[in-house]
Each structure stands twice: as structure tokens, then as C-alpha cells.
Write a protein that holds these residues in place. Structure first.
Motif, PDB file in Angstrom:
ATOM      1  N   GLY A 199       0.805  -1.212   0.000  1.00  0.00           N
ATOM      2  CA  GLY A 199       0.000   0.000   0.000  1.00  0.00           C
ATOM      3  C   GLY A 199       0.838   1.262   0.000  1.00  0.00           C
ATOM      4  N   ASP A 200       2.115   1.134   0.331  1.00  0.00           N
ATOM      5  CA  ASP A 200       3.002   2.297   0.414  1.00  0.00           C
ATOM      6  C   ASP A 200       3.910   2.333  -0.812  1.00  0.00           C
ATOM      7  N   GLN A 201       4.046   3.494  -1.427  1.00  0.00           N
ATOM      8  CA  GLN A 201       4.829   3.612  -2.651  1.00  0.00           C
ATOM      9  C   GLN A 201       6.302   3.311  -2.421  1.00  0.00           C
ATOM     10  N   LYS A 202       6.823   3.657  -1.253  1.00  0.00           N
ATOM     11  CA  LYS A 202       8.235   3.380  -0.982  1.00  0.00           C
ATOM     12  C   LYS A 202       8.497   1.880  -0.935  1.00  0.00           C
ATOM     13  N   VAL A 203       7.559   1.132  -0.371  1.00  0.00           N
ATOM     14  CA  VAL A 203       7.702  -0.322  -0.342  1.00  0.00           C
ATOM     15  C   VAL A 203       7.619  -0.884  -1.757  1.00  0.00           C
ATOM     16  N   LYS A 204       6.722  -0.324  -2.569  1.00  0.00           N
ATOM     17  CA  LYS A 204       6.646  -0.743  -3.972  1.00  0.00           C
ATOM     18  C   LYS A 204       7.973  -0.492  -4.688  1.00  0.00           C
ATOM     19  N   ASP A 205       8.589   0.645  -4.413  1.00  0.00           N
ATOM     20  CA  ASP A 205       9.863   0.977  -5.054  1.00  0.00           C
ATOM     21  C   ASP A 205      10.954  -0.017  -4.643  1.00  0.00           C
ATOM     22  N   ILE A 206      10.963  -0.394  -3.362  1.00  0.00           N
ATOM     23  CA  ILE A 206      11.932  -1.386  -2.896  1.00  0.00           C
ATOM     24  C   ILE A 206      11.735  -2.704  -3.627  1.00  0.00           C
ATOM     25  N   ALA A 207      10.479  -3.155  -3.719  1.00  0.00           N
ATOM     26  CA  ALA A 207      10.179  -4.421  -4.388  1.00  0.00           C
ATOM     27  C   ALA A 207      10.568  -4.359  -5.864  1.00  0.00           C
ATOM     28  N   ARG A 208      10.265  -3.239  -6.524  1.00  0.00           N
ATOM     29  CA  ARG A 208      10.624  -3.099  -7.950  1.00  0.00           C
ATOM     30  C   ARG A 208      12.140  -3.160  -8.148  1.00  0.00           C
ATOM     31  N   GLN A 209      12.895  -2.485  -7.286  1.00  0.00           N
ATOM     32  CA  GLN A 209      14.352  -2.492  -7.420  1.00  0.00           C
ATOM     33  C   GLN A 209      14.924  -3.880  -7.184  1.00  0.00           C
ATOM     34  N   ARG A 210      14.348  -4.607  -6.234  1.00  0.00           N
ATOM     35  CA  ARG A 210      14.826  -5.970  -5.987  1.00  0.00           C
ATOM     36  C   ARG A 210      14.469  -6.900  -7.152  1.00  0.00           C
ATOM     37  N   LEU A 211      13.316  -6.699  -7.756  1.00  0.00           N
ATOM     38  CA  LEU A 211      12.956  -7.493  -8.931  1.00  0.00           C
ATOM     39  C   LEU A 211      13.909  -7.208 -10.087  1.00  0.00           C
ATOM     40  N   GLN A 213      16.947  -6.274  -9.823  1.00  0.00           N
ATOM     41  CA  GLN A 213      18.207  -6.914  -9.467  1.00  0.00           C
ATOM     42  C   GLN A 213      18.179  -8.404  -9.804  1.00  0.00           C
ATOM     43  N   LEU A 214      17.093  -9.077  -9.461  1.00  0.00           N
ATOM     44  CA  LEU A 214      16.984 -10.511  -9.721  1.00  0.00           C
ATOM     45  C   LEU A 214      16.983 -10.811 -11.211  1.00  0.00           C
ATOM     46  N   TYR A 215      16.228 -10.021 -11.998  1.00  0.00           N
ATOM     47  CA  TYR A 215      16.225 -10.233 -13.446  1.00  0.00           C
ATOM     48  C   TYR A 215      17.613  -9.985 -14.033  1.00  0.00           C
ATOM     49  N   SER A 216      18.319  -8.984 -13.496  1.00  0.00           N
ATOM     50  CA  SER A 216      19.670  -8.700 -13.978  1.00  0.00           C
ATOM     51  C   SER A 216      20.623  -9.848 -13.659  1.00  0.00           C
ATOM     52  N   LEU A 217      20.478 -10.439 -12.486  1.00  0.00           N
ATOM     53  CA  LEU A 217      21.320 -11.585 -12.141  1.00  0.00           C
ATOM     54  C   LEU A 217      21.099 -12.731 -13.121  1.00  0.00           C
ATOM     55  N   ASP A 218      19.844 -12.983 -13.497  1.00  0.00           N
ATOM     56  CA  ASP A 218      19.544 -14.017 -14.491  1.00  0.00           C
ATOM     57  C   ASP A 218      20.177 -13.675 -15.843  1.00  0.00           C
ATOM     58  N   GLU A 219      20.053 -12.409 -16.244  1.00  0.00           N
ATOM     59  CA  GLU A 219      20.606 -11.990 -17.535  1.00  0.00           C
ATOM     60  C   GLU A 219      22.126 -12.108 -17.553  1.00  0.00           C
ATOM     61  N   ARG A 220      22.761 -11.722 -16.454  1.00  0.00           N
ATOM     62  CA  ARG A 220      24.218 -11.815 -16.416  1.00  0.00           C
ATOM     63  C   ARG A 220      24.683 -13.267 -16.419  1.00  0.00           C
ATOM     64  N   ASP A 221      23.914 -14.148 -15.787  1.00  0.00           N
ATOM     65  CA  ASP A 221      24.244 -15.577 -15.859  1.00  0.00           C
ATOM     66  C   ASP A 221      24.154 -16.069 -17.301  1.00  0.00           C
ATOM     67  N   VAL A 284      20.512  -0.592 -11.416  1.00  0.00           N
ATOM     68  CA  VAL A 284      20.281  -1.899 -10.818  1.00  0.00           C
ATOM     69  C   VAL A 284      21.104  -2.014  -9.553  1.00  0.00           C
ATOM     70  N   LEU A 285      20.498  -2.532  -8.488  1.00  0.00           N
ATOM     71  CA  LEU A 285      21.218  -2.698  -7.226  1.00  0.00           C
ATOM     72  C   LEU A 285      22.349  -3.705  -7.416  1.00  0.00           C
TER      73      LEU A 285
END
Length: 287
Positions: A199-211, A213-221, A284-285
Motif C-alpha cells: 500500500g506504500d509507494q516506498k515499499v513498492k519501489d523497494i520491491a521493484r528495485q529488488r525485482l 536486481q533478480l532479473y539482472s542476475l539471471d541476464e548476467r548468468d 540496478v542494485l
């Protein structure tokens, strides 16, 4: 005499302001809050307004600390900051208004890196005050998952899954935690659900940045696999992206045919290491 006295008072006041010792930041911070039960008695029934004030003060408190740190600071990793008053501020907000979801959510996402026992206590306080709020069990499961306690995380998702009307994926997350709690796919599912439900935009931003990061880790692999194949075939590391074939690889390409990260910044070839790295301007984090 009166005029001379006023002039002297003004001059003395200015001299004192210029020469008094710097304020003790610890004392100044201690003035930021009063304990929740005390405020509840003082608020004369306006508990909701007082809770809003403490919630906003929490955000300002964190924001003020973040602004003093050079570079980018990730909100779910604030252990390097001295945020000893964040837990009391959030606790007071939830004492004044036990149904106020945002402070519980913020405590679950931001507080574990600062004060883990308080993060758990405040989130559990929320489940006690709001037994039908299944999202709080989701957040509690997230805290335990972050700590690598997959059994406790599974139990939290399981408790939330018992609530009538809860989404079916809560039960699925209970099983996933028990079987593959530490996998990257589990992390992606956690942050995807957090982004959808927050419900909080800051939490949404954290989740988006972590997502991202995860997609980038897959791409770099995937890119490292292509680099390994190229080296095995040629005996050297690629010096440009055009030397690689991206057919079938799960990476995104720019119009120029260069692989790009989830923030649309090109990846960089680390030729000397036969590796791939984030671009200098990437958002990307990296941890």
C-alpha cells in the motif's frame, strides 16, 4: 535607558547564538517522540491524527538521515545509519491507531536491518490487532525469509493462508518456503507479490528495485554462459558484444544489438576477466 537595555539584550542574544556549543544530536533526537500510551492519553480522542503525525515523522526521520549519506542508499538496507528512534516512532503510530497498515508494512520491510527483534515484534503486534489482515502474515514471512529462517517463514505464510478470502498463492508460498526457500525464483515471487500488494509507494519501489536486481542476475548468468561458449570455441575472451550470438538467450537487446539491463543501461564486457558487469550509469542494485 529602556532603549539601551533593549539594544544590549539584542546584542547579547546574538552573541550567545553565535558562541553556544553545538546541539547534542542525541538529545535533539530524543525530543522527536513521546511514548505511544502517553500520547494516546494526551490526544483527547484524536488518535488517528496523532498516528498520522508519527507516521509522517518516521518518514521524515529516515529521509533526513538518508540525505546526509553520500551516494544512493537502499531503503531495505539502512544498517549503516543511526536510526535508533525509527522503531519507537513506528511503534507509537501503531499504538495510536492499531488498524494503520502502512507503519506495520514499513516496519517489516525497513526495520529488520536496523532492529530485527523490534521488526518482528511490531509486525506480530499488527497480526494480533488485525487477525484478518493476511498481508501482515505475508510481511512476517518476508522478515523470516530474509534471515534465512525458511521454516518460520513457511509457518507465517501458512497462518496467513488460513484466513478466509486469502489469495491461493499464500498457501503455495508456504510450500515453496519449505522446499526451496533460498532459491532465486522464490525471491522473485516474494518481491513480485510485495509489489502487487504493497500500500506504500516506498515499499513498492523497494520491491521493484529488488525485482530488477533478480532479473539482472539471471541476464548476467545467461551472458556469462555465452562468453564461456565463445572462449571454449576461440580460446580468448570476446572484446565486443557483436562477437556473440544472442539467439535463444534470455536477454534484452538495445536497437544497436547490445544487451541491456532492466533499467535499459547496456551491460559492460569485462574483457580481462571474461565476465560481464553492470554499466556505470545503471540503477540496478549491486548488492
Amino acid at each position: 535607558m529602556v532603549l539601551l537595555g533593549l539594544a544590549g539584550a539584542v546584542g547579547l542574544s546574538g552573541w550567545i547564538d553565535a558562541h553556544h556549543p553545538p546541539a547534542d544530536t542525541v538529545i535533539e533526537e530524543e525530543r522527536l517522540y513521546v511514548a505511544g500510551n502517553t500520547v494516546k492519553r494526551m490526544s483527547l480522542g484524536f488518535n488517528g491524527l496523532a498516528a498520522d503525525w508519527y507516521w509522517m515523522r518516521s518518514l521524515q526521520y529516515v529521509g533526513g538521515k538518508v540525505l546526509k549519506v553520500p551516494g544512493n542508499v537502499q531503503l531495505d538496507n539502512l544498517s549503516q545509519l543511526n536510526l535508533k528512534l525509527l522503531a519507537p516512532l513506528l511503534d507509537t503510530a501503531t499504538t495510536l491507531d492499531p488498524d494503520f497498515m502502512e507503519p506495520y508494512e514499513y516496519a517489516a520491510i525497513v526495520l529488520p536491518g536496523i532492529d530485527l527483534p523490534e521488526a518482528i515484534r511490531i509486525t506480530k503486534k499488527g497480526t494480533t490487532a488485525n487477525p484478518s489482515a493476511w498481508r501482515l502474515y505475508q510481511h512476517l514471512g518476508y522478515i523470516y525469509w530474509q534471515q534465512g529462517d525458511f521454516e518460520a517463514a513457511s509457518e507465517s505464510y501458512g497462518e496467513g493462508a488460513k484466513i478466509p478470502g486469502v489469495p491461493a498463492w499464500m498457501e503455495a508460498m508456504k510450500a515453496r518456503m519449505a522446499v526451496e526457500g533460498g532459491s532465486r525464483d522464490t525471491a522473485r515471487e516474494i518481491y513480485r507479490r510485495m509489489y502487487e500488494q504493497a500500500g506504500d509507494q516506498k515499499v513498492k519501489d523497494i520491491a521493484r528495485q529488488r525485482l530488477e536486481q533478480l532479473y539482472s542476475l539471471d541476464e548476467r548468468d545467461a551472458l556469462r554462459a555465452l562468453i564461456t561458449i565463445f572462449k571454449a570455441r576461440t580460446g580468448r575472451c570476446p572484446t565486443a558484444w557483436r562477437e556473440l550470438s544472442f539467439q535463444g538467450a534470455r536477454v534484452r537487446l538495445s536497437p544497436a544489438g547490445v544487451p541491456i539491463d532492466p533499467t535499459n543501461v547496456p551491460y559492460q564486457l569485462a574483457v580481462d576477466k571474461c565476465d560481464v558487469a553492470l554499466g556505470a550509469s545503471s540503477h540496478v542494485l549491486d548488492r
